[in-house]
Design an enzyme around this catalytic site. Structure first.
Site, short mmCIF file in Angstrom:
data_model
loop_
_atom_site.label_atom_id
_atom_site.label_comp_id
_atom_site.label_asym_id
_atom_site.label_seq_id
_atom_site.Cartn_x
_atom_site.Cartn_y
_atom_site.Cartn_z
CB SER A 7 18.84 -3.75 173.85
OG SER A 7 17.59 -4.31 173.49
CE LYS A 10 14.27 -2.28 163.55
NZ LYS A 10 14.98 -1.01 163.82
NE ARG A 147 12.62 -3.46 155.90
CZ ARG A 147 13.09 -2.24 155.72
NH1 ARG A 147 13.12 -1.70 154.52
NH2 ARG A 147 13.52 -1.53 156.75
CD GLU A 150 10.05 -0.73 158.03
OE1 GLU A 150 10.96 0.11 158.04
OE2 GLU A 150 9.63 -1.27 156.99
#
Length: 246
Positions: A7, A10, A147, A150
């Protein structure tokens, strides 16, 4: 015998679909482990790996070799980093400790400011940064902006609950899980929306099942739907009839 889901940081309070699907995948694995199986299911969550596919390091190296500029999203953005050998060894060691359903979190050390990393790489490649204090330098650094989805910084724990393991660099997180029936219902709804090419119901389902998922404005127009029934068009009749999610 062992299944390890790799994982990412994020998955913690995700702001985009990539992170939300990683967190949902963690919960699916935990549910599979709770069912009982000959396979030991576990999750290992960690941050960026230096030099891996998608790592910022090869990108910076290529940009420097081409004469710049080096692109950094934001002057204050920070990330955790680990080398490929460190990450791979710790994933294997965490998997060996697993009994089933654990979310292991690797100790990534102190976060690194990406701007500092860019400046260091420029110097290590025998060049200098061109800026106001050094207008005759070799390489410009430009800020391209964060982005969509983000974050300035990433986290490894959703809550404060974690315990040390027998390995000093591996922690175990204690976080909420979904029931078996919730996972089955969610997967049926996901598949129905996917078959119909419906992106908004998919995002709504993710918000419903992934606690802490806060998408950016462009991803948050659809209402959250628990269980997947927003309208009659969301659930395919064949899926709703119970044809198997296992």
């Amino acid at each position: 015998k062992h299944f390890i889901l790799v994982s990412t940081d994020k998955a913690v309070r995700p702001t985009n679909v990539m992170g939300a699907t990683k967190r949902f995948a963690e919960m699916v694995l935990q549910t599979m482990a709770a069912r009982g199986s000959d396979t030991v299911f576990s999750i290992v969550r960690f941050g960026n790996v230096l030099g891996s596919s998608g790592s910022v390091v090869p990108l910076f190296r290529d940009q420097i070799r081409q004469g710049g500029p080096v692109t950094v999203t934001h002057p204050e953005v920070v990330r955790y980093f680990m080398t490929i050998p460190e990450a791979s060894q710790l994933v294997i060691q965490a998997g060996a400790m697993a009994k089933g359903g654990e979310v292991f979190v690797l100790d990534m050390g102190e976060p690194v400011r990406i701007l500092d990393l860019a400046q260091t790489m420029i110097r290590l490649m025998g060049l200098s940064v061109r800026d106001e204090s050094n207008p005759e330098g070799d390489i410009d650094i430009v800020f391209s902006g964060l982005r969509p989805g983000e974050k300035l910084f990433e986290e490894l724990l959703i809550g404060d609950a974690s315990v040390r393991t027998e390995h000093e660099m591996i922690m175990q997180a204690h976080e909420e899980t979904l029931s078996d029936s919730d996972v089955v219902t969610a997967m049926e709804a996901f598949r129905a929306a996917l078959d119909r090419g419906q992106s908004e119901p998919l995002k709504a389902l993710l918000r419903s099942y992934v606690n802490g998922y806060q998408p950016r404005q462009e991803d948050s127009e659809a209402p959250a739907v628990r269980g997947g029934v927003e309208s009659a068009t969301v659930i395919d009749p064949q899926v709703a009839s119970g044809k198997g999610v296992h």
